[in-house]
Design a protein around this motif. Sequence first.
Motif, PDB file in Angstrom:
ATOM      1  N   GLN A   1      27.666  -4.855 -90.301  1.00  0.00           N
ATOM      2  CA  GLN A   1      29.001  -5.452 -90.469  1.00  0.00           C
ATOM      3  C   GLN A   1      28.912  -6.966 -90.519  1.00  0.00           C
ATOM      4  O   GLN A   1      28.242  -7.565 -89.675  1.00  0.00           O
ATOM      5  CB  GLN A   1      29.875  -5.120 -89.260  1.00  0.00           C
ATOM      6  CG  GLN A   1      30.316  -3.703 -89.228  1.00  0.00           C
ATOM      7  CD  GLN A   1      31.431  -3.492 -88.223  1.00  0.00           C
ATOM      8  OE1 GLN A   1      32.129  -4.421 -87.847  1.00  0.00           O
ATOM      9  NE2 GLN A   1      31.580  -2.272 -87.805  1.00  0.00           N
TER      10      GLN A   1
ATOM     11  N   GLU B   1      37.001  -4.824 -95.878  1.00  0.00           N
ATOM     12  CA  GLU B   1      38.228  -4.552 -95.136  1.00  0.00           C
ATOM     13  C   GLU B   1      38.890  -5.843 -94.741  1.00  0.00           C
ATOM     14  O   GLU B   1      38.194  -6.793 -94.358  1.00  0.00           O
ATOM     15  CB  GLU B   1      37.854  -3.884 -93.804  1.00  0.00           C
ATOM     16  CG  GLU B   1      38.070  -2.436 -93.744  1.00  0.00           C
ATOM     17  CD  GLU B   1      37.637  -1.912 -92.387  1.00  0.00           C
ATOM     18  OE1 GLU B   1      36.974  -0.886 -92.400  1.00  0.00           O
ATOM     19  OE2 GLU B   1      37.937  -2.532 -91.352  1.00  0.00           O
TER      20      GLU B   1
ATOM     21  N   GLU C   1      42.789  -2.391 -79.132  1.00  0.00           N
ATOM     22  CA  GLU C   1      42.056  -1.281 -79.756  1.00  0.00           C
ATOM     23  C   GLU C   1      42.209  -0.064 -78.854  1.00  0.00           C
ATOM     24  O   GLU C   1      42.145  -0.192 -77.621  1.00  0.00           O
ATOM     25  CB  GLU C   1      40.578  -1.646 -79.916  1.00  0.00           C
ATOM     26  CG  GLU C   1      40.380  -2.704 -80.982  1.00  0.00           C
ATOM     27  CD  GLU C   1      38.925  -2.850 -81.376  1.00  0.00           C
ATOM     28  OE1 GLU C   1      38.400  -1.988 -82.083  1.00  0.00           O
ATOM     29  OE2 GLU C   1      38.321  -3.849 -80.956  1.00  0.00           O
TER      30      GLU C   1
END
Length: 377
Positions: A158, A182, A190
Amino acid sequence: MNRVILPGSTIGLLGSGQLGRMTALAARRMGYRVHTFSPGEDTPTGQVADLEITAEYEDLDAIRAFAKGVQVITFEFENVSTEAAAAAAEIVPVRPHGSALHVTQQRSREKGFLADHGFPVTPCEGVHTLDELAVALGRIGVPAIVKTAAFGYDGKGQHRVASIEDADRVWGLVGHQEAIVERVVDFSLELSVVAARGLDGTFAHFGVIENEHRNHILDLSVSPARVPDDVAAEAISIARAVVEQLDYVGVLCVEFFLTRNGRLLVNEIAPRPHNSGHLTFDACVTSQFEQQVRAVCGLPLGATTQMRPAAMVNLLGELWTDGEPDWGGALALPDVKLHLYGKPDPRPRRKMGHVTALADTVEGAVEMAVAARALLA
Ligand code: AMP
């Protein structure tokens, strides 16, 4: 094959990390035998299993031989190939079935499944080339996160992109392979829902868990999550719809972002017990690991009632920088439970264990879990 696998039988686990270890401990407590299969030796699961088979996941003959020695196969590692799952399924029931694994082991397939079924997801696009990446960044906007489509976990693969000029550098970092882009989500929290579906379609869940990540790795989980009832109900109903749409058998985790304007977005699905559910081991009547055993063996699911508020912190390899942590110091807090995974080599970012703290309030549990980890250092 809707066979019930009774205690005394042997469960086969593909994968041999800490998830397998804790599943094996739950299974053995219930009188099952456990065989584990992975390329490793003296693994976290192998150390507590009846038999540790060392072979590559691509070795389909080895998979078939493994399957002949067990009555059911499940996974603790989701990147087992569809071919391996199919080879095993020729011989014994594989739960969850290989197609659930196929959907969730690759980010673009998973995002496609979620979007096609109307689940709320982060705006994203799949890309195969640097040109496509640049175009996608233009459409999605920056800051963005580029994630390799395959085999990503704990933030591996990532990369954050701050500007379109950064595309070149990031395309090199993702290794010129299929990726998804994204938008960076401005989230307030979260969350995750660890859920289970039995062989008969029964649904169970452990409520909503609140998670904090550090450097893309889970750092702290808290249960119950401090969210309004309608948010919790929506997250649970999404998790239920996901397991039903996948015709899933076993434990699965759905991870969410709660945006600042109160919207839930699905970030990922993990087709197995999940790090955020580790606190269920000490805090709930049935842990996520026992639930996995019950589900894949076709037994009734257990009660998920939580006995006390709980918080869990991960123990990463960094904690060993100055030598062996002070276990006695942390365990002097009597409501703290220590879990170590038997990994010999404490590398940075490697999950070596966790501690769970139980208290009368979630705030108290968080404070104690964090204090316990500080005492270890
Ligand atoms: P993942 O492997 O996709 O679960 O990502 C690990 C962690 O990175 C997440 O739990 C977030 O903390 C962070 N992250 C991943 N994707 C995004 C995103 N689109 N926006 C903000 N944070 C993200």
